[in-house]
Design a protein around this motif. Structure first.
Motif, PDB file in Angstrom:
ATOM      1  N   ARG A   4    -105.647 -81.621  25.037  1.00 53.78           N
ATOM      2  CA  ARG A   4    -104.408 -82.092  24.406  1.00 53.78           C
ATOM      3  C   ARG A   4    -104.652 -82.306  22.915  1.00 53.78           C
ATOM      4  NH1 ARG A   4    -104.933 -87.463  23.353  1.00 53.78           N
ATOM      5  NH2 ARG A   4    -106.502 -88.609  24.531  1.00 53.78           N
ATOM      6  N   LEU A   5    -103.575 -82.273  22.153  1.00 50.07           N
ATOM      7  CA  LEU A   5    -103.650 -82.491  20.719  1.00 50.07           C
ATOM      8  C   LEU A   5    -103.939 -83.967  20.452  1.00 50.07           C
ATOM      9  CD1 LEU A   5    -103.265 -81.263  17.871  1.00 50.07           C
ATOM     10  CD2 LEU A   5    -100.849 -81.879  18.053  1.00 50.07           C
ATOM     11  N   THR A   6    -104.987 -84.235  19.702  1.00 52.34           N
ATOM     12  CA  THR A   6    -105.335 -85.617  19.376  1.00 52.34           C
ATOM     13  C   THR A   6    -104.154 -86.302  18.691  1.00 52.34           C
ATOM     14  OG1 THR A   6    -107.632 -84.947  19.075  1.00 52.34           O
ATOM     15  CG2 THR A   6    -107.006 -87.101  18.215  1.00 52.34           C
ATOM     16  N   GLY A   7    -103.891 -87.524  19.095  1.00 55.60           N
ATOM     17  CA  GLY A   7    -102.760 -88.277  18.564  1.00 55.60           C
ATOM     18  C   GLY A   7    -101.630 -88.406  19.554  1.00 55.60           C
ATOM     19  N   TYR A   8    -101.653 -87.542  20.594  1.00 52.43           N
ATOM     20  CA  TYR A   8    -100.602 -87.562  21.594  1.00 52.43           C
ATOM     21  C   TYR A   8    -101.212 -87.617  22.989  1.00 52.43           C
ATOM     22  CZ  TYR A   8     -97.626 -86.110  17.723  1.00 52.43           C
ATOM     23  OH  TYR A   8     -96.964 -86.061  16.534  1.00 52.43           O
ATOM     24  N   THR A   9    -100.500 -88.226  23.900  1.00 53.13           N
ATOM     25  CA  THR A   9    -100.958 -88.284  25.284  1.00 53.13           C
ATOM     26  C   THR A   9    -100.679 -86.948  25.966  1.00 53.13           C
ATOM     27  OG1 THR A   9     -98.832 -89.073  26.139  1.00 53.13           O
ATOM     28  CG2 THR A   9    -100.389 -90.736  25.343  1.00 53.13           C
ATOM     29  N   SER A  10    -101.185 -86.794  27.181  1.00 55.55           N
ATOM     30  CA  SER A  10    -100.982 -85.547  27.919  1.00 55.55           C
ATOM     31  C   SER A  10     -99.522 -85.317  28.265  1.00 55.55           C
ATOM     32  CB  SER A  10    -101.818 -85.554  29.210  1.00 55.55           C
ATOM     33  OG  SER A  10    -101.484 -86.680  30.013  1.00 55.55           O
ATOM     34  N   THR A  11     -98.704 -86.378  28.268  1.00 52.07           N
ATOM     35  CA  THR A  11     -97.275 -86.229  28.552  1.00 52.07           C
ATOM     36  C   THR A  11     -96.442 -86.069  27.286  1.00 52.07           C
ATOM     37  OG1 THR A  11     -97.018 -88.646  28.581  1.00 52.07           O
ATOM     38  CG2 THR A  11     -97.442 -87.544  30.689  1.00 52.07           C
TER      39      THR A  11
END
Length: 315
Positions: A4-11
């Motif tokens: 996942r993109l760092t800074g954001y959760t998997s959702t």
């Protein structure tokens, strides 16, 4: 599936701790005398911030992450992502990073940093006079002067794209008119009361942001009990997300306004000419509700004829 993109959760929601590290890195990189990218990496690693994989940051990874359009809630074409919640960076912060460090981070160590521009009146402080859409900071080309523009229309964005004004002309005119407004008798006293009102609004907006989870839960509960059809539920959910996004942007500005200290300012013009852009922006937000930017046909040779300021104080 990739990481996942760092800074954001998997959702897709914001990851508060990772976002905080990226915002610290962005602030350092956009400073007037920024440290090297390697020094920034050492700083955030020393503070304990890590990538989404739990690894220490490397320069190339940090720059590739910060220059990813989703950091500002944008798609690859630079358009806002529909339904995107709070973003790690504002669009202006992202634009400044790309202006200074380039949009292709693979060769960032060899590239000569481009000067970033800290816009005075974006994030809702200036609106297009034609369509009332928020002006954004942009350059026509990489070598062009910084400008304010109404973004072109797109799906879900009711902007006209017909108004543009260079930042130098707009901000000079705004500064001169703000200084003149502050020199009117009684304005300082009115501003002191306005600032108290703004502090109250900051408290209200913070509570509004904190209550977002409950509002989303209530919508979900109404949908689950059959009180909302799916279309109405999705529309209400999207409206709530948009309201939360706009509230957070306004809160960040008003927090600066609430902290502004004009008590020791005796020469407004001298203060304006020497103050950091953050303080100038806070002052504009205190004195003015909004700056309307008119099309070039309204006095192209006089920037004062291109702006119409709605003052908070009574004229």
């Amino acid at each position: 599936m990739g990481a996942r993109l760092t800074g954001y959760t998997s959702t897709g929601g914001l990851h508060p701790e990772e976002a905080k590290g990226l915002r610290i890195a962005s602030s350092l990189l956009l400073g007037e005398e920024p440290p090297t990218k390697s020094d920034v990496v050492r700083t955030i690693n020393a503070k304990g911030y890590r990538t989404s994989r739990g690894s220490e940051w490397r320069t190339s990874v940090l720059m590739r992450t910060l220059l990813h359009p989703r950091m500002a809630g944008l798609d690859e074409d630079g358009n806002p992502i529909e339904g995107h919640d709070e973003s790690v960076l504002t669009v202006d912060e992202y634009n400044q990073l790309t202006e200074r460090y380039g949009a292709t981070p693979e060769d960032e160590e060899q590239a000569t940093p481009r000067p970033a521009y800290d816009y005075l009146a974006t994030n809702g402080l200036s609106l297009c006079d034609q369509c009332r859409y928020a002006m954004v900071g942009a350059r026509v080309t990489g070598d062009a002067d910084p400008s304010y523009r109404c973004p072109p229309p797109a799906e879900g964005r009711a902007s006209c794209g017909r108004v543009r004004m260079t930042a130098d002309r707009l901000e000079t005119a705004v500064g001169e008119q703000v200084a003149a407004e502050l020199l009117r008798p009684g304005v300082r006293e009115q501003l002191a009361q306005l600032q108290e009102d703004i502090r109250d609004e900051v408290s209200r907006l913070r509570a509004h942001v904190q209550g977002a989870d409950q509002r989303f839960a209530e919508l979900g509960d109404m949908y689950g009990r059959g009180l909302l059809v799916k279309a109405a539920f999705l529309a209400a959910q999207q409206a709530t997300k948009q309201d939360l996004k706009e509230t957070r942007v306004r809160l960040r500005l008003l927090e600066q306004v609430a902290e502004l200290d004009l008590g020791q300012v005796t020469d407004v013009v001298a203060w304006w000419n020497s103050a950091p852009q953050t303080s100038r922006r806070a002052l504009v937000g205190l004195v003015a509700e909004v700056v309307y930017v008119l099309p070039s046909g309204h006095g192209p040779h006089d920037p004062h004829e291109r702006i119409n300021i709605l003052w908070r104080t009574a004229s």
